[in-house]
Design an enzyme around this catalytic site. Sequence first.
Site: not given
Ligand code: AR6
Length: 178
Positions: A17, A30, A38, A40
Site C-alpha cells: 500500500i 487504531n 502492519g 499502519d
Molecule cells: N500493504 C498492503 N497490505 C498490507 C501491508 C502493506 N504494506 N502490510 C500488511 N498488510 P493490519 P488491521 C495487510 O494488521 O487488521 C495496527 O497495529 C495484512 O496482511 O495492518 O486492521 C494498527 O495500529 C492484512 O491482510 O490491520 C491497529 O492496531 C491487512 O493488511 C491494527 O494493526 C490488515 O492488517 C489494525 O489491524
Amino acid sequence: MEVRVGSSVLELVEGDITQQDTDAIVNAANPSLLGGGGVDGAIHRAGGPQILEECRRIGGCPTGEARITNAGRLKAKKVIHTVGPVYYRDGERAPELLASAYRNSLRLASEHGLRSVAFPSISTGAYGYPMEEAAPIALKTVMDYLREHPEIERVRFVLFGRAAYETYRRALEDLVGG
Ligand code: AR6
C-alpha cells in the site's frame, strides 16, 4: 483483475500500500491514530513523521470512522486513516463496522476531491477478521459507493501476498457473476 462499476474502475492488485500513486491511500489504523504494526507501521515508516504529527493533533478516531492527513514523503497526496472492527470483540456488529470504515473513507475522499483511492484489506491482520468474510463486505461496500459516486474514478485494493489477492479475486468474481 479489474472491473467497471458505472463509470469507475475497481481493481485488485498484489502489492504494498505504501508504494501506490493513487490520490489517497487508506491506513488500517487504531483509535489512537498514534501508529502500530502492519499497514499502519509501514505507512508511518515510509511517509515520515509529518503524518504522525498531524494524527496527534486530530486526537483519535472511533471504530468505523475515518480521518484525513497529508501523506508526508509518500507518492499519494493524502492518507485516510480508518479504524476497522476487532473481529472477536465487536461480534455481530463487525460486518456493519467494517462496511462503515470503507464508506466513511470514500466519503472523505469525495469531500476532498480525491479521485483515486487505494485500500488495504482492513481488519484482516491484527484485528483478526477472516479474509474470506471480510473480502465480500469490502468489495460490495465499495461497489455500492462507486455506483452513486462517479467522482471517485478508481478504487484499488492492494492485497499483501498471493493468498490475499486470490481470496479477493474469488470474492469479486462471485459478486460480478464471473
Ligand atoms: N500493504 C498492503 N497490505 C498490507 C501491508 C502493506 N504494506 N502490510 C500488511 N498488510 P493490519 P488491521 C495487510 O494488521 O487488521 C495496527 O497495529 C495484512 O496482511 O495492518 O486492521 C494498527 O495500529 C492484512 O491482510 O490491520 C491497529 O492496531 C491487512 O493488511 C491494527 O494493526 C490488515 O492488517 C489494525 O489491524
